[in-house]
Design a protein around this motif. Structure first.
Motif, PDB file in Angstrom:
ATOM      1  N   GLU A   1      -2.263 -15.368  55.215  1.00 15.82           N
ATOM      2  CA  GLU A   1      -0.970 -15.605  54.579  1.00 15.82           C
ATOM      3  C   GLU A   1       0.014 -16.340  55.477  1.00 15.82           C
ATOM      4  OE1 GLU A   1       0.736 -12.264  52.353  1.00 15.82           O
ATOM      5  OE2 GLU A   1      -1.091 -11.154  52.849  1.00 15.82           O
ATOM      6  N   VAL A   2      -0.361 -16.605  56.712  1.00 19.01           N
ATOM      7  CA  VAL A   2       0.548 -17.229  57.674  1.00 19.01           C
ATOM      8  C   VAL A   2       0.752 -18.704  57.359  1.00 19.01           C
ATOM      9  CG1 VAL A   2       0.819 -17.875  60.104  1.00 19.01           C
ATOM     10  CG2 VAL A   2      -0.040 -15.605  59.504  1.00 19.01           C
ATOM     11  N   GLU A   3       1.998 -19.144  57.434  1.00 19.02           N
ATOM     12  CA  GLU A   3       2.309 -20.571  57.329  1.00 19.02           C
ATOM     13  C   GLU A   3       2.523 -21.118  58.726  1.00 19.02           C
ATOM     14  OE1 GLU A   3       5.486 -23.637  55.216  1.00 19.02           O
ATOM     15  OE2 GLU A   3       6.056 -21.552  55.569  1.00 19.02           O
ATOM     16  N   THR A   4       2.087 -22.342  58.961  1.00 21.86           N
ATOM     17  CA  THR A   4       2.230 -22.930  60.299  1.00 21.86           C
ATOM     18  C   THR A   4       2.979 -24.258  60.260  1.00 21.86           C
ATOM     19  OG1 THR A   4       0.195 -24.267  60.283  1.00 21.86           O
ATOM     20  CG2 THR A   4      -0.007 -21.939  60.925  1.00 21.86           C
ATOM     21  N   ILE A   5       3.676 -24.529  61.356  1.00 19.98           N
ATOM     22  CA  ILE A   5       4.216 -25.854  61.632  1.00 19.98           C
ATOM     23  C   ILE A   5       3.800 -26.199  63.055  1.00 19.98           C
ATOM     24  CG2 ILE A   5       6.149 -25.828  60.021  1.00 19.98           C
ATOM     25  CD1 ILE A   5       7.954 -24.913  62.318  1.00 19.98           C
ATOM     26  N   ASN A   6       3.552 -27.479  63.303  1.00 11.92           N
ATOM     27  CA  ASN A   6       3.164 -27.907  64.639  1.00 11.92           C
ATOM     28  C   ASN A   6       4.268 -28.727  65.285  1.00 11.92           C
ATOM     29  OD1 ASN A   6       0.291 -26.932  64.353  1.00 11.92           O
ATOM     30  ND2 ASN A   6       0.121 -28.196  66.197  1.00 11.92           N
ATOM     31  N   LEU A   7       4.302 -28.678  66.584  1.00 13.16           N
ATOM     32  CA  LEU A   7       5.374 -29.327  67.333  1.00 13.16           C
ATOM     33  C   LEU A   7       5.357 -30.843  67.246  1.00 13.16           C
ATOM     34  CD1 LEU A   7       5.486 -27.324  70.690  1.00 13.16           C
ATOM     35  CD2 LEU A   7       7.409 -27.696  69.152  1.00 13.16           C
ATOM     36  N   ASP A   8       4.164 -31.443  67.327  1.00 17.75           N
ATOM     37  CA  ASP A   8       4.136 -32.889  67.541  1.00 17.75           C
ATOM     38  C   ASP A   8       2.789 -33.491  67.169  1.00 17.75           C
ATOM     39  OD1 ASP A   8       2.688 -31.781  69.698  1.00 17.75           O
ATOM     40  OD2 ASP A   8       4.347 -32.059  71.084  1.00 17.75           O
ATOM     41  N   GLU A   9       2.737 -34.813  67.212  1.00 20.15           N
ATOM     42  CA  GLU A   9       1.506 -35.560  66.939  1.00 20.15           C
ATOM     43  C   GLU A   9       1.636 -36.959  67.500  1.00 20.15           C
ATOM     44  OE1 GLU A   9      -1.658 -36.104  66.734  1.00 20.15           O
ATOM     45  OE2 GLU A   9      -1.891 -34.878  64.903  1.00 20.15           O
TER      46      GLU A   9
ATOM     47  N   GLY B   1      -4.943 -40.490  62.767  1.00 20.73           N
ATOM     48  CA  GLY B   1      -5.107 -39.693  61.567  1.00 20.73           C
ATOM     49  C   GLY B   1      -5.573 -38.293  61.913  1.00 20.73           C
ATOM     50  N   GLN B   2      -5.488 -37.390  60.955  1.00 28.53           N
ATOM     51  CA  GLN B   2      -5.779 -35.993  61.240  1.00 28.53           C
ATOM     52  C   GLN B   2      -7.248 -35.717  61.543  1.00 28.53           C
ATOM     53  OE1 GLN B   2      -3.978 -33.427  58.315  1.00 28.53           O
ATOM     54  NE2 GLN B   2      -1.940 -34.300  58.632  1.00 28.53           N
ATOM     55  N   SER B   3      -8.127 -36.655  61.218  1.00 29.45           N
ATOM     56  CA  SER B   3      -9.541 -36.466  61.527  1.00 29.45           C
ATOM     57  C   SER B   3      -9.931 -37.054  62.887  1.00 29.45           C
ATOM     58  CB  SER B   3     -10.404 -37.099  60.435  1.00 29.45           C
ATOM     59  OG  SER B   3     -10.187 -38.498  60.363  1.00 29.45           O
ATOM     60  N   HIS B   4      -9.011 -37.783  63.518  1.00 24.86           N
ATOM     61  CA  HIS B   4      -9.312 -38.376  64.825  1.00 24.86           C
ATOM     62  C   HIS B   4      -9.461 -37.270  65.860  1.00 24.86           C
ATOM     63  CE1 HIS B   4      -9.034 -40.781  68.465  1.00 24.86           C
ATOM     64  NE2 HIS B   4      -9.139 -41.867  67.732  1.00 24.86           N
ATOM     65  N   LEU B   5     -10.493 -37.338  66.675  1.00 20.34           N
ATOM     66  CA  LEU B   5     -10.769 -36.269  67.626  1.00 20.34           C
ATOM     67  C   LEU B   5      -9.625 -36.004  68.589  1.00 20.34           C
ATOM     68  CD1 LEU B   5     -14.514 -36.918  68.592  1.00 20.34           C
ATOM     69  CD2 LEU B   5     -13.582 -35.168  67.062  1.00 20.34           C
ATOM     70  N   ASP B   6      -8.837 -37.039  68.895  1.00 16.04           N
ATOM     71  CA  ASP B   6      -7.747 -36.870  69.847  1.00 16.04           C
ATOM     72  C   ASP B   6      -6.412 -36.535  69.195  1.00 16.04           C
ATOM     73  OD1 ASP B   6      -9.066 -37.266  72.365  1.00 16.04           O
ATOM     74  OD2 ASP B   6      -9.273 -39.380  71.836  1.00 16.04           O
ATOM     75  N   SER B   7      -6.400 -36.390  67.883  1.00 18.39           N
ATOM     76  CA  SER B   7      -5.166 -35.996  67.210  1.00 18.39           C
ATOM     77  C   SER B   7      -4.913 -34.511  67.446  1.00 18.39           C
ATOM     78  CB  SER B   7      -5.246 -36.269  65.707  1.00 18.39           C
ATOM     79  OG  SER B   7      -6.129 -35.351  65.079  1.00 18.39           O
ATOM     80  N   PHE B   8      -3.658 -34.125  67.408  1.00 18.28           N
ATOM     81  CA  PHE B   8      -3.335 -32.713  67.560  1.00 18.28           C
ATOM     82  C   PHE B   8      -3.739 -31.930  66.316  1.00 18.28           C
ATOM     83  CE2 PHE B   8       0.166 -33.975  70.738  1.00 18.28           C
ATOM     84  CZ  PHE B   8      -0.757 -33.966  71.775  1.00 18.28           C
ATOM     85  N   ALA B   9      -3.803 -32.603  65.183  1.00 16.47           N
ATOM     86  CA  ALA B   9      -4.300 -31.950  63.972  1.00 16.47           C
ATOM     87  C   ALA B   9      -5.746 -31.504  64.169  1.00 16.47           C
ATOM     88  CB  ALA B   9      -4.191 -32.896  62.784  1.00 16.47           C
ATOM     89  N   ALA B  10      -6.574 -32.406  64.683  1.00 15.98           N
ATOM     90  CA  ALA B  10      -7.972 -32.061  64.929  1.00 15.98           C
ATOM     91  C   ALA B  10      -8.083 -30.947  65.967  1.00 15.98           C
ATOM     92  CB  ALA B  10      -8.743 -33.301  65.382  1.00 15.98           C
ATOM     93  N   TYR B  11      -7.249 -31.027  66.995  1.00 15.37           N
ATOM     94  CA  TYR B  11      -7.218 -29.971  68.026  1.00 15.37           C
ATOM     95  C   TYR B  11      -6.958 -28.614  67.382  1.00 15.37           C
ATOM     96  CZ  TYR B  11      -5.056 -27.133  71.763  1.00 15.37           C
ATOM     97  OH  TYR B  11      -4.713 -26.123  72.625  1.00 15.37           O
TER      98      TYR B  11
ATOM     99  N   ASN C   1       0.918 -26.895  57.991  1.00 17.69           N
ATOM    100  CA  ASN C   1       1.779 -28.081  57.934  1.00 17.69           C
ATOM    101  C   ASN C   1       1.613 -28.897  59.209  1.00 17.69           C
ATOM    102  OD1 ASN C   1       3.255 -27.509  55.385  1.00 17.69           O
ATOM    103  ND2 ASN C   1       3.937 -25.707  56.524  1.00 17.69           N
ATOM    104  N   LEU C   2       1.147 -30.122  59.064  1.00 18.40           N
ATOM    105  CA  LEU C   2       0.892 -31.005  60.200  1.00 18.40           C
ATOM    106  C   LEU C   2       1.579 -32.356  59.992  1.00 18.40           C
ATOM    107  CD1 LEU C   2      -2.914 -30.230  60.464  1.00 18.40           C
ATOM    108  CD2 LEU C   2      -1.204 -29.583  62.173  1.00 18.40           C
ATOM    109  N   ILE C   3       1.887 -33.008  61.081  1.00 16.34           N
ATOM    110  CA  ILE C   3       2.462 -34.348  61.039  1.00 16.34           C
ATOM    111  C   ILE C   3       1.342 -35.353  60.810  1.00 16.34           C
ATOM    112  CG2 ILE C   3       3.720 -36.101  62.371  1.00 16.34           C
ATOM    113  CD1 ILE C   3       4.877 -33.700  64.012  1.00 16.34           C
ATOM    114  N   ASP C   4       1.599 -36.345  59.969  1.00 18.39           N
ATOM    115  CA  ASP C   4       0.627 -37.418  59.733  1.00 18.39           C
ATOM    116  C   ASP C   4       0.900 -38.537  60.730  1.00 18.39           C
ATOM    117  OD1 ASP C   4      -1.122 -39.320  58.848  1.00 18.39           O
ATOM    118  OD2 ASP C   4      -0.167 -39.609  56.892  1.00 18.39           O
ATOM    119  N   GLY C   5       0.159 -38.533  61.812  1.00 23.47           N
ATOM    120  CA  GLY C   5       0.351 -39.549  62.842  1.00 23.47           C
ATOM    121  C   GLY C   5      -0.035 -40.935  62.390  1.00 23.47           C
TER     122      GLY C   5
END
Length: 252
Positions: A72-80, A85-95, A112-116
């Motif tokens: 049930e937890v909602e998340t926000i991330n600091l940065d990107e 893109g979110q599938s890129h291995l070096d993106s923070f989304a992928a991390y 919730n993630l930033i779309d780099g």
């Protein structure tokens, strides 16, 4: 830069110093588990980088042991990073998916993630800014850079800053270079939550480990709020907990 930032009086910081990075990470993981157990639908602000890896591994273990559910937890991330893109291995989304989300059973609709890779980075920053301000984080987890940055708020970031596109310092580029999995060079720009966004959180936990962070910790906890050391601006917040290992705390 805002020459007249609204900086509140410094408040006494809560500091916990533990012998090792492992113990410091365990302490932080237990705080997160306790919060989620008490408030299952809380909003967590999450960080990336080397420092939180141990914390996230412990959270995954806690889920596997049946101690907590993040469903049930909602998340926000600091940065990107910009351009990834979110599938890129070096993106923070992928991390985040690799280190935490996939193993800990988070609901994808609550992440919730930033779309780099957004075509219009300014518009993406505005979208994310509105989302961040729609509900304060119950707890914001932070690391700290050797130059005192939090998120990608580099030295000189105004205390009033909000989500925006930033240029990364050479020190940050050099520090992040060894973490790359696919890219040859660290992207020079990123979208980051601002100092004011971070200060909106109800609770802030800063985890710092290793002697390389000791000088930044000393400056951050000097009692002087200075935009030259962004983490020192956390002194304006009334509920910040600094969790350090002995290496990071050696200059206190």
């Amino acid at each position: 830069m805002d020459n007249n930032p609204r900086i509140a009086p410094a408040r006494a910081a809560k500091i916990t110093i533990l012998p090792t990075a492992e113990e410091a990470s365990q302490f932080v993981a237990e705080r997160l588990v306790t919060l989620v157990q008490a408030k299952p639908a809380c909003r967590l602000g999450l960080a990336t980088g080397q420092t939180p890896r141990r914390v996230y591994a412990k959270l995954v273990a806690a889920v596997q042991e049946g101690k907590v559910s993040f469903a049930e937890v909602e998340t926000i991330n600091l940065d990107e990073y910009c351009g990834l893109g979110q599938s890129h291995l070096d993106s923070f989304a992928a991390y985040m998916h690799r280190e935490l989300f996939s193993g800990a059973g988070f609901d994808p609709s609550k992440i919730n993630l930033i779309d780099g890779a957004a075509a219009d980075e300014t518009a993406e920053a505005a979208r994310y800014a509105a989302l961040v301000r729609s509900r304060p984080a119950d707890l914001q987890l932070l690391g700290i850079g050797t130059n005192g940055h939090i998120g990608f708020n580099e030295p000189g970031s105004p205390a009033t800053s909000r989500v925006r596109v930033v240029e990364l310092s050479q020190e940050t580029l050099d520090a992040n270079q060894p973490t790359l999995l696919e890219l040859d060079r660290v992207p020079k720009h990123a979208i980051t939550m601002g100092i004011a966004d971070i200060l909106d959180a109800r609770e802030i936990v800063v985890l710092a480990t290793g002697t390389a962070k000791a000088e930044a910790i000393r400056k951050s906890l000097s009692g002087q709020q200075d935009e030259a050391c962004p983490a020192s601006l956390l002194g304006a917040h009334g509920n910040v907990h600094w969790v350090l290992d002995e290496g990071a705390a050696k200059l206190l």
